[in-house]
Scaffold this motif. Structure first.
Motif, mmCIF file in Angstrom:
data_model
loop_
_atom_site.group_PDB
_atom_site.id
_atom_site.type_symbol
_atom_site.label_atom_id
_atom_site.label_comp_id
_atom_site.label_asym_id
_atom_site.label_seq_id
_atom_site.Cartn_x
_atom_site.Cartn_y
_atom_site.Cartn_z
ATOM 1 N N PRO A 1 0.880 -1.114 0.129
ATOM 2 C CA PRO A 1 -0.139 0.031 0.191
ATOM 3 C C PRO A 1 0.765 1.087 -0.117
ATOM 4 O O PRO A 1 2.161 1.299 -0.026
ATOM 5 N N LEU A 2 0.238 2.251 0.109
ATOM 6 C CA LEU A 2 0.646 3.705 -0.269
ATOM 7 C C LEU A 2 1.579 4.079 1.256
ATOM 8 O O LEU A 2 1.043 3.655 2.354
ATOM 9 N N THR A 3 2.767 4.567 1.375
ATOM 10 C CA THR A 3 3.626 4.637 2.344
ATOM 11 C C THR A 3 4.729 5.608 1.902
ATOM 12 O O THR A 3 4.825 6.207 0.937
ATOM 13 N N ILE A 4 5.281 6.146 3.059
ATOM 14 C CA ILE A 4 6.274 7.128 2.682
ATOM 15 C C ILE A 4 7.506 6.322 1.889
ATOM 16 O O ILE A 4 7.767 5.203 2.203
ATOM 17 N N GLY A 5 7.918 6.795 0.802
ATOM 18 C CA GLY A 5 8.925 6.058 -0.086
ATOM 19 C C GLY A 5 8.227 5.487 -1.130
ATOM 20 O O GLY A 5 8.820 5.323 -2.315
ATOM 21 N N SER A 6 6.846 5.400 -1.267
ATOM 22 C CA SER A 6 6.221 4.745 -2.520
ATOM 23 C C SER A 6 6.330 5.611 -3.532
ATOM 24 O O SER A 6 6.474 6.942 -3.592
ATOM 25 N N GLN A 7 6.485 4.927 -4.930
ATOM 26 C CA GLN A 7 6.566 6.015 -5.948
ATOM 27 C C GLN A 7 5.808 5.349 -6.813
ATOM 28 O O GLN A 7 5.348 4.071 -7.308
ATOM 29 N N ILE A 8 5.126 6.349 -7.704
ATOM 30 C CA ILE A 8 3.950 6.244 -8.511
ATOM 31 C C ILE A 8 4.367 7.065 -10.075
ATOM 32 O O ILE A 8 4.799 8.177 -9.723
ATOM 33 N N ALA A 9 4.258 6.093 -10.929
ATOM 34 C CA ALA A 9 4.647 6.922 -12.446
ATOM 35 C C ALA A 9 3.239 7.336 -12.825
ATOM 36 O O ALA A 9 2.323 6.374 -13.087
ATOM 37 N N PHE A 10 3.210 8.653 -13.366
ATOM 38 C CA PHE A 10 2.092 9.367 -13.894
ATOM 39 C C PHE A 10 2.350 9.757 -15.403
ATOM 40 O O PHE A 10 3.433 10.142 -15.651
ATOM 41 N N LYS A 11 1.259 9.420 -16.284
ATOM 42 C CA LYS A 11 1.355 9.999 -17.510
ATOM 43 C C LYS A 11 0.263 11.074 -17.720
ATOM 44 O O LYS A 11 -1.014 10.862 -17.197
ATOM 45 N N ALA A 12 0.490 12.122 -18.051
ATOM 46 C CA ALA A 12 -0.383 13.157 -18.295
ATOM 47 C C ALA A 12 -0.296 14.172 -19.485
ATOM 48 O O ALA A 12 0.515 13.965 -20.260
ATOM 49 N N ASN A 13 -1.136 15.223 -19.749
ATOM 50 C CA ASN A 13 -1.096 16.175 -20.545
ATOM 51 C C ASN A 13 -1.310 17.247 -20.057
ATOM 52 O O ASN A 13 -2.484 17.461 -19.315
#
Length: 145
Positions: A44-56
């Motif tokens: 789960p989400l915690t300090i140090g978690s990394q998430i890659a996003f794609k956006a415009n």
């Protein structure tokens, strides 16, 4: 520096609002400019978690990774980009108005570099508009559940 702060009142308890908002899998549902979110670290989400996003944003496709810097469930989430075209920090905070209403604040701040510097005033205005739409969308989603 770009520093944009937007808030909205959502007619749901703080736990529902913060649980939904802090789940990166929901980001493409309520962020108008985000198209995908991919976990780079285990849930789960915690300090140090990394998430890659794609956006415009402003007609440009962007890909960036946020790292969770601070996380207090139901109170605050701070994430910063670890890469991408524009160093950015995003902060969510939640405040209980009463047992069924929550004020959610979305703040984005960063220092554009290179070519992006020229568009700082325009960027701040466009970010404010996008953040307002994002918060209106999360409000709609959560109030119609």
């Amino acid at each position: 520096m770009v520093d944009v702060r937007t808030d909205i009142e959502i007619n749901q308890p703080i736990s529902i609002v913060s649980d939904y908002a802090t789940n990166p899998d929901h980001a493409p549902e309520w962020y108008v400019n985000i198209h995908s979110a991919e976990w780079k670290t285990p849930k789960p989400l915690t300090i140090g978690s990394q998430i890659a996003f794609k956006a415009n944003f402003l007609g440009r496709d962007l890909a960036y990774v946020y790292e969770i810097e601070e996380y207090e469930p139901g109170k605050k989430l701070v994430m910063k980009t670890t890469n991408g075209p524009f160093p950015m920090e995003t902060i969510y905070t939640w405040e209980e108005i009463d047992s069924g209403r929550t004020r959610m604040t979305l703040r984005n701040k960063g220092i554009p570099s290179g070519f992006s510097k020229l568009f700082t005033p325009v960027m701040a205005t466009m970010m404010k508009k996008a953040n307002k739409k994002d918060l209106e969308k999360i409000k709609l989603i959560l109030e119609t559940k």
